[in-house]
Design a protein around this motif. Sequence first.
Motif, PDB file in Angstrom:
ATOM      1  N   SER A 127     -36.253  24.200   2.268  1.00  0.00           N
ATOM      2  CA  SER A 127     -36.574  22.962   1.564  1.00  0.00           C
ATOM      3  C   SER A 127     -37.823  23.153   0.713  1.00  0.00           C
ATOM      4  N   GLU A 128     -38.116  22.176  -0.128  1.00  0.00           N
ATOM      5  CA  GLU A 128     -39.335  22.222  -0.936  1.00  0.00           C
ATOM      6  C   GLU A 128     -40.566  22.306  -0.047  1.00  0.00           C
ATOM      7  N   GLU A 129     -40.521  21.612   1.083  1.00  0.00           N
ATOM      8  CA  GLU A 129     -41.657  21.647   2.008  1.00  0.00           C
ATOM      9  C   GLU A 129     -41.855  23.044   2.580  1.00  0.00           C
ATOM     10  N   ARG A 130     -40.764  23.701   2.972  1.00  0.00           N
ATOM     11  CA  ARG A 130     -40.873  25.048   3.528  1.00  0.00           C
ATOM     12  C   ARG A 130     -41.306  26.047   2.450  1.00  0.00           C
TER      13      ARG A 130
ATOM     14  N   GLY B 198     -43.188  25.319  -0.075  1.00  0.00           N
ATOM     15  CA  GLY B 198     -44.613  25.070  -0.270  1.00  0.00           C
ATOM     16  C   GLY B 198     -45.452  25.748   0.795  1.00  0.00           C
ATOM     17  N   TRP B 199     -44.951  25.727   2.017  1.00  0.00           N
ATOM     18  CA  TRP B 199     -45.649  26.417   3.109  1.00  0.00           C
ATOM     19  C   TRP B 199     -45.707  27.917   2.833  1.00  0.00           C
TER      20      TRP B 199
ATOM     21  N   ASP C 193     -48.278  28.742   0.265  1.00  0.00           N
ATOM     22  CA  ASP C 193     -49.632  28.679   0.836  1.00  0.00           C
ATOM     23  C   ASP C 193     -49.942  29.941   1.647  1.00  0.00           C
TER      24      ASP C 193
END
Length: 271
Positions: free
Chosen positions: A137-140, A142-143, A146
């Motif tokens: 996902s976009e969240e993963r 993004g992680w 980082d």
Amino acid sequence: MAIIAQLSDIHLAAGRDGEVDDGSGPVRALRSAVSSLLALPARPDAVVLTGDLADAGLPAEYARLHALLSPLPMAVYPMCGNHDDRDEMRKAFGDHPAVAATGTAPRAPVQYAADIAGVRLICCDTTVDGHPHGHMSEERLGWLEDMLRAAPDTPTVIATHHPPYPIGMRFIDDLRFVDPAGFASVVSRHPQVVRIISGHVHRASVGSLAGRVSTTCPSTYRQLFLDLTKQGRAAVTGEPAGFALHLIGADGTATTHFAPTGNYRPLMDVE
């Protein structure tokens, strides 16, 4: 030089009584894999388990897995595959600092980074609840961005369960990493990524993503039949189980070896 061993697709399975039979094929196969690693002249600095560790994600399967891995003196980094249950795996490896750091929220991704002999290993969670295919996902993503930004000068290995490149086997590509474009975009921005390693395929393969060499690992248990036809028969074979060894240099060089499990001693010295 860091040596990272990779075991994958172990598939420990509980029987009707809810326990894992010590005489079962997956148990014998994992014991052989562990013995093979311990017999290497140069022992790995760490072992990463790239998913499908349990067959049904049951507590007894993870408890037995934890015990069978206990002879390994080096750090072991477990990851989830589509057969795994995140919450049960997190409970079983609650004593593992990296896994414990992923939190206790139900169904939260099990993903983390670790430093191994001057190399960074980033373990990504590509599993999708209730489905066999992979996705980030976009969240993963993004992680992952980082984690890569945090160590731009350290040679980095990214580990996933689902390979982000096509395998050519219909049965596996039907259960593929869906829409890996975002993943490839992240990787392309970080030149310190020297290898992408995956499981899921139950055999060795070499591909590429964003200009980086990407590999899959043999299963410690059963290999899938290599059928590259359009029909793509889904079947297992009698091919030997195996594992991978990734040699990562401080200068960013990377070499991968695939080896069958078993203690293969030298037959003779070569002059």
